[in-house]
Design a protein around this motif. Sequence first.
Motif, PDB file in Angstrom:
ATOM      1  N   ASN A 197      47.666  41.379  41.607  1.00 39.80           N
ATOM      2  CA  ASN A 197      46.717  39.908  41.682  1.00 39.80           C
ATOM      3  C   ASN A 197      47.331  38.832  42.508  1.00 39.80           C
ATOM      4  OD1 ASN A 197      48.372  38.358  39.765  1.00 39.80           O
ATOM      5  ND2 ASN A 197      47.501  39.693  38.027  1.00 39.80           N
ATOM      6  N   SER A 246      38.306  40.708  41.734  1.00 40.57           N
ATOM      7  CA  SER A 246      38.318  41.559  40.523  1.00 40.57           C
ATOM      8  C   SER A 246      38.382  40.537  39.417  1.00 40.57           C
ATOM      9  CB  SER A 246      39.465  42.145  40.306  1.00 40.57           C
ATOM     10  OG  SER A 246      39.374  42.975  39.043  1.00 40.57           O
ATOM     11  N   GLY A 247      36.888  40.255  38.759  1.00 39.55           N
ATOM     12  CA  GLY A 247      36.761  38.932  37.817  1.00 39.55           C
ATOM     13  C   GLY A 247      37.298  37.950  38.559  1.00 39.55           C
ATOM     14  N   ARG A 248      38.033  36.916  37.957  1.00 39.79           N
ATOM     15  CA  ARG A 248      38.184  35.569  38.602  1.00 39.79           C
ATOM     16  C   ARG A 248      39.454  35.546  39.614  1.00 39.79           C
ATOM     17  NH1 ARG A 248      38.471  30.859  34.313  1.00 39.79           N
ATOM     18  NH2 ARG A 248      38.558  29.873  36.234  1.00 39.79           N
TER      19      ARG A 248
END
Length: 108
Positions: free
Chosen positions: A39, A73-75
């Motif tokens: 990430n 991916s999400g936030r």
Amino acid sequence: MRYRHPARDQIRIDGVLSALGHPVRLAAVRVLDAGGEHNCGSVLTVLGIPAKSTMTHHWRVLRDAGVITQEPSGRENLLTLRREDLDVRYPGLLDTILAGARTDEAGA
């Protein structure tokens, strides 16, 4: 949001070299070279960069050059080095650049 990524045959040497020619982007690629998805926050932590906004431009340059994939991916965004595509397109290039970066760091 989906990002546009060039197909393997659209990756160009001048874009790759330009993208990897910036020290921050090269350092990010060295982190991603460990493999797998990372990430953005974890890469920033390793690089010692406190603000995500600092890297927005760098991620776009690397993505547009075909060096990384960036998927929401999400936030967060998940980043992956496109090693296989780069190795097929330009065999040995990425290994040579990363080895050169290690040599430069050791000599610094």
